[in-house]
Design a protein around this motif. Structure first.
Motif, PDB file in Angstrom:
ATOM      1  N   ARG A  96       2.067   4.705  -8.178  1.00  0.00           N
ATOM      2  CA  ARG A  96       2.583   4.836  -8.934  1.00  0.00           C
ATOM      3  C   ARG A  96       1.586   5.465  -9.946  1.00  0.00           C
ATOM      4  O   ARG A  96       1.819   6.930  -9.397  1.00  0.00           O
ATOM      5  CB  ARG A  96       1.865   2.839  -9.152  1.00  0.00           C
ATOM      6  N   GLU A  97       2.358   5.854 -11.243  1.00  0.00           N
ATOM      7  CA  GLU A  97       2.352   6.926 -12.251  1.00  0.00           C
ATOM      8  C   GLU A  97       0.985   7.055 -12.591  1.00  0.00           C
ATOM      9  O   GLU A  97       0.369   6.779 -12.664  1.00  0.00           O
ATOM     10  CB  GLU A  97       3.310   7.009 -13.374  1.00  0.00           C
ATOM     11  N   PRO A  98       0.360   7.764 -12.488  1.00  0.00           N
ATOM     12  CA  PRO A  98      -0.848   8.558 -13.330  1.00  0.00           C
ATOM     13  C   PRO A  98      -1.218   8.095 -14.831  1.00  0.00           C
ATOM     14  O   PRO A  98      -0.493   7.327 -15.302  1.00  0.00           O
ATOM     15  CB  PRO A  98      -1.233   9.589 -13.626  1.00  0.00           C
ATOM     16  N   GLY A  99      -2.332   7.031 -14.464  1.00  0.00           N
ATOM     17  CA  GLY A  99      -1.956   6.072 -15.576  1.00  0.00           C
ATOM     18  C   GLY A  99      -1.696   4.764 -15.614  1.00  0.00           C
ATOM     19  O   GLY A  99      -2.306   4.257 -16.037  1.00  0.00           O
ATOM     20  N   SER A 100      -1.628   4.553 -14.317  1.00  0.00           N
ATOM     21  CA  SER A 100      -1.059   3.002 -14.322  1.00  0.00           C
ATOM     22  C   SER A 100      -1.351   2.142 -13.641  1.00  0.00           C
ATOM     23  O   SER A 100      -2.668   2.595 -12.847  1.00  0.00           O
ATOM     24  CB  SER A 100      -0.078   2.739 -13.068  1.00  0.00           C
ATOM     25  N   LEU A 101      -2.161   0.712 -13.614  1.00  0.00           N
ATOM     26  CA  LEU A 101      -2.868   0.420 -13.052  1.00  0.00           C
ATOM     27  C   LEU A 101      -2.415  -0.572 -12.186  1.00  0.00           C
ATOM     28  O   LEU A 101      -1.359  -1.496 -11.962  1.00  0.00           O
ATOM     29  CB  LEU A 101      -3.402  -1.005 -14.525  1.00  0.00           C
ATOM     30  N   VAL A 102      -3.138  -0.694 -10.816  1.00  0.00           N
ATOM     31  CA  VAL A 102      -2.460  -1.073  -9.775  1.00  0.00           C
ATOM     32  C   VAL A 102      -3.737  -2.106  -9.039  1.00  0.00           C
ATOM     33  O   VAL A 102      -4.810  -1.652  -9.526  1.00  0.00           O
ATOM     34  CB  VAL A 102      -2.472   0.381  -8.949  1.00  0.00           C
TER      35      VAL A 102
END
Length: 262
Positions: A221-227
Motif C-alpha cells: 500500500r502507499e505511504p499513509g495508508s492504513l493496513v
C-alpha cells in the motif's frame, strides 16, 4: 553458562538497568546478559506479560528471564521464581508471567513456582522500592552460578494472574481490542489467524477507520495508508504505512477492534 535476560519498565535515563547488570556481574562476572527491553510502558503489567511471552521462546533452554514491572514493589506481593518448561523466570508475583504460564499450559509444559524468601541470596540491604536490584538480580546470578532454585524459595501453587482480554464472537465475526502499541505506533490486537474465515476476506473497523482486507507486507500500500496484517508474532496488527496508526487514529490500548468475515 545460562543466559540472563532483563525486561523492565525502567527506561535508560536513571541507571536502574545498569545497576541490575552490575549486581549480576559482581556475583558472576562471566555470565551473558541480554536486554530484551526496558521500554515497557510504566506499570503496564499486561504489556510486559505479552512481550515476555512473545520473546522467551526464542531463547535457549536454561535461560533465566528477569522481568520487573512492579507497581506493587514493597507491598505484600511475593517475589517469585518459576521453572516453566526449560527456562526460568524471576520477578514479582503480580501477573507478569501470565502470558508465559498460558503458553505453557497450552503446550503441556511443566511448571513449578517458588516464593523467594531466602534473604541469604539477596543483597544485604533490601530497599522497599528496588527489588530488581536487591532481590531479583542477585537471585538470577546465584541461579546461573548453579544454586538450585529450590534452595532460594519455598514451593507455591497459586501464582498471580492478570486477565488477558479475549475476543468475543459476534454475528458477523469477532469483537476484539488493541492490547498494545509498539514502537512504530502499530496497534497489536488480541485477534489472530484463528479468527479469520477460510478465504481470509475481512473488513476491520477500529476507531473511525475501516480497513478492507489484509496485506502480507507494508509495501503493498502507499505511504499513509492504513493496513492490517498478521504480524511476526501471529497477531492481527493494524498499521499506517510509513507512519503511526496510533497517532493517525488517536487510539491506544483498550480500543475496540471489530473484524467482519466476508
Amino acid at each position: 553458562m545460562p543466559v540472563i535476560t532483563l525486561l523492565t519498565d525502567f527506561g535508560f535515563k536513571d541507571g536502574f538497568t545498569g545497576v541490575m547488570r552490575g549486581v549480576i556481574l559482581t556475583i558472576l562476572p562471566e555470565v551473558q546478559i541480554v536486554d530484551i527491553t526496558h521500554a515497557i510502558s510504566p506499570q503496564n503489567i499486561l504489556e510486559g506479560s505479552l512481550v515476555l511471552a512473545n520473546t522467551a521462546p526464542y531463547f535457549p533452554p536454561g535461560t533465566i528471564h528477569v522481568a520487573v514491572v512492579d507497581p506493587g514493589v514493597g507491598t505484600a506481593r511475593r517475589p517469585m521464581a518459576a521453572r516453566i518448561g526449560e527456562q526460568y523466570f524471576i520477578g514479582p508475583d503480580n501477573g507478569l508471567f501470565t502470558g508465559v504460564i498460558e503458553a505453557a499450559e497450552k503446550a503441556g509444559d511443566s511448571m513449578t513456582f517458588y516464593h523467594l524468601n531466602k534473604p541469604e541470596y539477596w543483597l544485604k540491604e533490601v530497599s522497599r522500592s528496588f527489588h530488581g536490584r536487591d532481590i531479583f538480580a542477585p537471585v538470577a546470578a546465584h541461579l546461573a552460578a548453579g544454586v538450585p532454585v529450590e534452595k532460594m524459595g519455598e514451593p507455591v501453587t497459586d501464582p498471580a494472574r492478570i486477565m488477558i482480554p479475549r475476543p468475543e464472537a459476534t454475528i458477523e465475526g469477532w469483537a476484539g481490542q488493541v492490547l498494545a502499541v509498539d514502537h512504530f505506533g502499530n496497534l497489536l490486537t488480541n485477534l489472530g489467524p484463528e479468527h479469520l474465515s477460510a478465504n481470509k476476506r475481512v473488513v476491520i473497523k477500529v476507531g473511525e477507520a475501516r480497513i478492507d482486507g489484509l496485506v502480507e507486507t507494508f509495501g503493498e500500500r502507499e505511504p499513509g495508508s492504513l493496513v492490517a496484517m498478521i504480524d511476526s508474532s501471529g497477531v492481527l496488527e493494524i498499521a499506517e504505512v510509513n507512519g503511526s496508526a496510533a497517532e493517525k487514529l488517536k487510539v491506544g490500548s483498550g480500543t475496540s477492534v471489530f473484524l467482519k468475515n466476508c
